[in-house]
Design a protein around this motif. Sequence first.
Motif, short mmCIF file in Angstrom:
data_model
loop_
_atom_site.label_atom_id
_atom_site.label_comp_id
_atom_site.label_asym_id
_atom_site.label_seq_id
_atom_site.Cartn_x
_atom_site.Cartn_y
_atom_site.Cartn_z
N MET A 1 0.77 -1.07 0.12
CA MET A 1 0.04 0.09 0.01
C MET A 1 0.84 1.09 0.05
O MET A 1 0.54 2.18 -0.72
N TYR A 2 1.93 1.14 0.81
CA TYR A 2 2.74 2.62 0.77
C TYR A 2 3.91 2.63 -0.44
O TYR A 2 3.63 3.77 -1.16
N LYS A 3 4.23 1.47 -0.82
CA LYS A 3 5.23 1.56 -2.12
C LYS A 3 4.56 2.15 -3.30
O LYS A 3 5.08 2.67 -4.13
N PHE A 4 3.21 1.74 -3.40
CA PHE A 4 2.30 1.87 -4.86
C PHE A 4 1.34 3.12 -4.51
O PHE A 4 0.30 3.02 -5.31
N ARG A 5 1.45 3.92 -3.48
CA ARG A 5 0.57 5.12 -3.34
C ARG A 5 0.77 6.08 -4.17
O ARG A 5 1.73 5.87 -4.95
N ASN A 6 -0.41 6.87 -4.45
CA ASN A 6 -0.17 8.04 -5.21
C ASN A 6 0.83 9.16 -4.48
O ASN A 6 0.40 9.94 -3.60
N VAL A 7 1.88 9.25 -4.94
CA VAL A 7 3.01 9.97 -4.41
C VAL A 7 2.66 11.39 -4.76
O VAL A 7 3.29 12.42 -4.12
N SER A 8 1.68 11.85 -5.56
CA SER A 8 1.67 13.18 -6.04
C SER A 8 0.71 13.79 -4.86
O SER A 8 0.57 15.20 -4.77
N LEU A 9 0.15 12.93 -3.82
CA LEU A 9 -0.97 13.47 -2.89
C LEU A 9 -0.01 13.88 -1.73
O LEU A 9 -0.69 14.46 -0.82
N ASN A 10 1.06 13.33 -1.57
CA ASN A 10 1.94 13.33 -0.32
C ASN A 10 1.15 12.93 0.90
O ASN A 10 1.24 13.87 1.69
N MET A 66 15.54 -18.99 -0.59
CA MET A 66 14.33 -18.31 -0.17
C MET A 66 14.81 -17.33 0.75
O MET A 66 14.39 -16.07 0.87
N LEU A 67 15.89 -17.62 1.76
CA LEU A 67 16.32 -16.69 2.44
C LEU A 67 17.14 -15.75 2.01
O LEU A 67 17.09 -14.23 2.14
N LEU A 68 17.83 -15.71 0.81
CA LEU A 68 18.43 -14.61 0.03
C LEU A 68 17.56 -13.88 -0.72
O LEU A 68 17.58 -12.69 -0.45
N LEU A 69 16.62 -14.36 -1.12
CA LEU A 69 15.40 -13.59 -1.81
C LEU A 69 14.62 -12.49 -0.80
O LEU A 69 14.45 -11.42 -1.01
N MET A 70 14.51 -13.31 0.39
CA MET A 70 13.69 -12.59 1.58
C MET A 70 14.68 -11.37 2.04
O MET A 70 14.40 -10.29 2.37
N LEU A 71 16.13 -11.51 1.93
CA LEU A 71 16.94 -10.72 2.55
C LEU A 71 16.92 -9.55 1.56
O LEU A 71 16.99 -8.16 1.81
N GLN A 72 17.00 -9.64 0.23
CA GLN A 72 16.91 -8.82 -0.86
C GLN A 72 15.53 -7.78 -0.64
O GLN A 72 15.63 -6.67 -0.75
N THR A 73 14.39 -8.39 -0.40
CA THR A 73 13.14 -7.63 0.01
C THR A 73 13.26 -6.79 1.16
O THR A 73 12.98 -5.63 0.92
N VAL A 74 14.14 -7.18 2.41
CA VAL A 74 14.24 -6.35 3.23
C VAL A 74 15.32 -5.28 2.75
O VAL A 74 14.87 -3.90 3.37
N ILE A 75 16.00 -5.38 1.79
CA ILE A 75 16.97 -4.33 1.37
C ILE A 75 15.96 -3.02 0.47
O ILE A 75 16.29 -1.99 0.92
N PHE A 76 15.08 -3.64 -0.14
CA PHE A 76 14.02 -2.73 -0.93
C PHE A 76 13.30 -1.89 0.01
O PHE A 76 12.93 -0.86 -0.46
N ILE A 77 12.79 -2.19 1.22
CA ILE A 77 11.94 -1.61 1.94
C ILE A 77 12.63 -0.14 2.31
O ILE A 77 11.54 0.83 2.09
N HIS A 152 9.25 0.87 8.58
CA HIS A 152 9.74 0.22 9.80
C HIS A 152 8.70 -0.95 10.05
O HIS A 152 9.26 -2.11 10.63
N ALA A 153 7.30 -0.80 9.90
CA ALA A 153 6.46 -1.93 10.30
C ALA A 153 6.80 -3.05 9.33
O ALA A 153 6.90 -4.11 9.31
N ALA A 154 7.27 -2.64 7.95
CA ALA A 154 7.47 -3.69 6.90
C ALA A 154 8.91 -4.25 7.34
O ALA A 154 9.11 -5.50 7.24
#
Length: 382
Positions: A1-10, A66-77, A152-154
């Motif tokens: 929800m946060y990553k794909f929000r409408n950023v123009s609305l701030n 799977m652990l490597l892919l999940m660690l990559q996901t953490v980096i993207f947060i 932070h929640a993610a």
Amino acid sequence: MYKFRNVSLNTSTLNATVKRTPLQTEFTSYLSVASSIPNLIFLALNTAISHRISLNTRVLGSLAFMLLLMLQTVIFINLNTDQWQQLFFGITLAVIVLLNVCSAIFSGSIFGVVGKFSPIYITAVIGGQALGGVFAALAEIVSLFIGASSTHAALVYFAIGNVTIIISIICYVVLVKSVFFKYHLLEQQDFGEFDNKSASLNISSKVIVKKMWCHGLSVLITFTVTLSVYPGVTVLIESEGKGHGNRWNDVFFVPTINYLLFNIGDYLGRLLAGRLLKPKSLTVLMILSTARFIFIPLLLLCNVQLKHSWDVVFDKDYQYILILFIFALSNGYLANIVAIHVPRVVDHHEKEIASSIMTVFMGVGLTLGSAISLLIVKIINR
């Protein structure tokens, strides 16, 4: 929800008054498709290669990747993806595809092995699958409850996921060293020489399918119905009180009801099937599996966001909760009762392959259901 929000609305997308973007609305359905297709392909491949690659290699290798892919996901947060949401969307789906390749190899291997054990252990594994959903839902709720920012929640949520995979690796290493596990594995290896020749394996697979195709069709229908609306459609069903400033209605309703309640119902259904061990009639199983199609219109008539074509019939939260719980309970019950019966309709040396083939039928159901779900969401989002 946060990553794909409408950023123009701030503003944060957790605000109940902000309309969802197309990426937010359709992400769950795309996630289901990106999960189910590679899952199906590699469940089938796992059945073919299960006697060529060792169990330890398949299980530990898939968990490690799977652990490597999940660690990559953490980096993207903590990466700012606001200016490249479409690219991040594509990367995320690619990661989901790879995760499900690993998941298919892992689950196909585990289900194949557990077919050698008594029904109580089959129920334990099937129940554990649902309990994993309960655990994930609780982790999501905890990450929201701490009241931190979305990132932070993610971070908390995905960190829990990484720790869980590490614990799984440790548990498996301990498991394979136990005398109990070795006994059942060695006992199975004493039956038949067909494992050594791929030609004999192919013939055996055809014979097994003939014995269990009705069971496979039942589980296929069950998961097709479930994935047609869960979670792609149900995640869009909102509380009747949303938008009035109550955190339960605005923030916690969807994760608690859509994810936690569903997985609890699914888990209870699987446990109940393990206790009752009924129905044994294939006809009754097929009727019950097919009857679940009624849940598709029932859930679509709940308070689905973005719906324009028809009126809401079940506008009260308790009505949606009751429908969803029965939907989840029936899914868990039918999934487990079929898994229990399949090893009983094949010979002893065929049990591992039969259990693996069942996961393929399940994968076909997941794929069909995901495709239907994406179609439904696109229709109601017009």
